[in-house]
Write an enzyme that holds these catalytic residues in place. Structure first.
Site, PDB file in Angstrom:
ATOM      1  N   GLU A 258      69.979  12.618  99.574  1.00 53.04           N
ATOM      2  CA  GLU A 258      70.137  13.936  99.749  1.00 53.04           C
ATOM      3  C   GLU A 258      71.440  14.401  99.089  1.00 53.04           C
ATOM      4  OE1 GLU A 258      67.845  16.058 100.964  1.00 53.04           O
ATOM      5  OE2 GLU A 258      66.856  14.187 101.223  1.00 53.04           O
ATOM      6  N   TRP A 261      70.545  14.363  95.539  1.00 47.86           N
ATOM      7  CA  TRP A 261      69.599  15.613  95.165  1.00 47.86           C
ATOM      8  C   TRP A 261      70.866  16.829  94.541  1.00 47.86           C
ATOM      9  CZ3 TRP A 261      65.250  17.413  93.991  1.00 47.86           C
ATOM     10  CH2 TRP A 261      64.174  16.697  94.185  1.00 47.86           C
ATOM     11  N   TRP A 290      54.195  39.272  89.382  1.00 47.39           N
ATOM     12  CA  TRP A 290      54.774  39.200  90.797  1.00 47.39           C
ATOM     13  C   TRP A 290      54.003  40.645  91.408  1.00 47.39           C
ATOM     14  CZ3 TRP A 290      56.327  34.675  92.217  1.00 47.39           C
ATOM     15  CH2 TRP A 290      57.022  33.966  91.286  1.00 47.39           C
ATOM     16  N   ASN A 325      67.157  22.908 106.242  1.00 45.79           N
ATOM     17  CA  ASN A 325      66.316  22.650 105.101  1.00 45.79           C
ATOM     18  C   ASN A 325      64.938  22.819 104.892  1.00 45.79           C
ATOM     19  OD1 ASN A 325      66.425  21.654 102.186  1.00 45.79           O
ATOM     20  ND2 ASN A 325      65.243  19.893 103.091  1.00 45.79           N
ATOM     21  N   TRP A 343      60.802  35.244  93.032  1.00 47.35           N
ATOM     22  CA  TRP A 343      61.721  34.168  93.714  1.00 47.35           C
ATOM     23  C   TRP A 343      63.066  34.356  93.513  1.00 47.35           C
ATOM     24  CZ3 TRP A 343      64.872  31.514  90.501  1.00 47.35           C
ATOM     25  CH2 TRP A 343      64.516  31.187  89.188  1.00 47.35           C
ATOM     26  N   TRP A 366      65.007  27.149  95.098  1.00 48.10           N
ATOM     27  CA  TRP A 366      64.205  28.228  94.851  1.00 48.10           C
ATOM     28  C   TRP A 366      62.902  27.948  93.902  1.00 48.10           C
ATOM     29  CZ3 TRP A 366      62.515  32.253  97.344  1.00 48.10           C
ATOM     30  CH2 TRP A 366      63.183  32.674  98.747  1.00 48.10           C
TER      31      TRP A 366
END
Ligand code: FAD
Length: 438
Positions: A258, A261, A290, A325, A343, A366
């Protein structure tokens, strides 16, 4: 002639221990003044005058001041825009050198470039260091010398490269006698900056060993509160990433992953700066039509979509500034796919609400959920919030905590039907993505 000093300017590295810029400043041979600026360029844009991130920074800065005072020094603090502060400092002090840590966000890059130009016009060097991640910029590249845009090979290369050298702490304590001796005018109160404290506690700086040891097994269950809650500390540098990575190496490969990341998204931001300007990582995703229904967006923000896991997550974030998360993934996917809302609207909402808001991780998260990101979830994978709840909140404890009225009549019906929304999302995404191959 005034005494020459070195300035260490703190920004998102708010600690005196194991801090790269401070270490180098303390070894410069001049007394070190530690500086912090409450940056009006950022603060004036915040809508919420009870923003808890400002409260966290204020608390931390006050603690730093106390710590420096214990060494006969003080923290030099301003509430202003950085450039006018630096112009003032140049007049007031005989500055030999300035030390900072790298910051990878666009605003910070521009700010630091302007300060560098100003300092260099007076022949004052500005030294900048890597501090907030283990590897940055070009340190982890593929064999072909290219940046990685897929996480797994990046993480393999990261692990192959890491060694004690990269994880070693900077022993700043050895040089604390180099702090400038004297006092400054203090830390401005929150009220004087037009902010208010809520007084709620922030996550602890220490993680129990057991949390890391059981991380792999428990981290996906939001009701267990079994993740480290280090994100706010990593965001503002109140803990050292090196110390955390050493612990992770020793106790949990999953936890280390993690942290990797986090490095991954920093280097994505560095190598693919178009994401800084509101663009999808994969440009074909900018063609998605969208729906952007404002009432539906409002329902999502308020946690009133009729999907209990989504609503629980949004309410947790609205109330505490934190969201687990897995639930970030579910709520983000729901907005971009079930509701077909851009988004970027969700990204901006999270940016306002999250205590740990960090451009690179937030944008990365996102774009992952929306399918437009580098190593993203494929567009045809649409999370089913009900199945996610069954799997990760099997007893409904997390949902009950945040949506206590779930069984009552005033809890809304689902805003969209899952299968219909899923099909609509896949068709809409396919239309946008397919054009590329024409
Ligand atoms: C849509 C979305 C938005 C997100 N926005 C942010 C954000 O603004 N700031 C932020 O720090 N994280 C963000 N994340 C990543 C992740 O959700 C949080 O880092 C994590 O929930 C913080 O809780 P923790 O400290 O208990 O994490 P732990 O699970 O204990 O992880 C330890 C640390 O690893 C890092 N980390 C963990 N997961 C990720 C990840 N996927 N990407 C990058 N770093 C990670 C964080 O620094 C975290 O503190 C986002 C994820 C998604 C899906």
């Amino acid at each position: 002639m005034k005494e020459k000093i070195t300035i260490c300017w703190l920004r998102r590295d708010l600690r005196l221990q194991d801090q790269a810029a401070l270490y180098h400043a303390l070894r410069s041979g001049h007394p070190v003044v530690v500086l912090f600026i409450f940056d009006r360029e950022i603060l004036d844009d915040l809508d919420d005058r009870r923003d808890r991130r400002v409260e966290f920074i204020h608390q931390t800065v006050t603690q730093l001041q106390t710590a420096l005072q214990q060494h006969g020094s003080d923290l030099l603090v301003y509430y202003d825009r950085p450039l006018p502060v630096w112009k003032q400092l140049l007049q007031q002090y005989n500055i030999a050198q300035v030390h900072i840590n790298h910051d990878y966000e666009q605003y910070a890059i521009d700010r630091d470039a302007a300060v560098r130009t100003l300092l260099e016009s007076q022949d004052i060097p500005l030294y900048s260091y890597k501090d907030q991640c283990i590897f940055d910029r070009d340190e982890v590249l593929s064999k072909a010398g290219k940046p990685y845009s897929v996480f797994t090979p990046y993480s393999k290369a990261w692990k192959a490269k890491v060694n004690d050298f990269y994880l070693r702490s900077y022993p700043t304590e050895k040089y604390f006698k180099q702090f400038y001796q004297g006092s400054f005018s203090g830390v401005p109160t929150l009220e004087s900056m037009n902010f208010e404290a809520l007084g709620k506690p922030f996550p602890a700086q220490e993680i129990p060993v057991a949390t890391i040891e059981t991380y792999a097994e428990k981290r996906d269950y939001p009701a267990l509160e079994a993740t480290s809650r280090m994100s706010i500390h990593l965001r503002f540098g109140t803990v050292s990433i090196r110390e955390l990575a050493r612990k992770a190496q020793e106790l949990s490969p999953t936890y280390l992953n993690e942290l990797i990341w986090r490095d991954f998204y920093f280097q994505v931001l560095y190598h693919f700066p178009h994401i800084n300007t509101g663009h999808a990582f994969r440009k074909e995703y900018d063609r998605i039509q969208w729906r952007n229904n404002e009432a539906e967006f409002e329902a999502w923000c308020q946690g009133r979509t009729g999907y209990p896991l989504v609503d629980a997550g949004m309410r947790q974030m609205n109330e505490t500034g934190f969201m687990h998360n897995r639930i970030r993934m579910v709520t983000a996917s729901f907005l971009a796919k079930h509701l077909l809302i851009d988004w970027r609207w969700g990204e901006a909402y999270f940016a306002k609400k999250l205590l740990d808001y960090d451009f690179s991780a937030n944008n990365g998260g996102w774009q992952w959920a929306a399918g437009s990101g580098c190593d993203a979830s494929p567009y045809f994978r649409v999370f089913n919030p009900a199945l996610q709840a069954k799997k990760f909140d099997p007893k409904g404890q997390y949902v009950k905590k945040w949506v206590p009225e779930i069984d009552q009549v005033d809890y809304p019906d689902p805003i969209v039907e899952h299968e219909t929304a899923r099909e609509r999302a896949i068709q809409t995404y396919r239309r946008a993505v397919k054009k590329d191959s024409n």
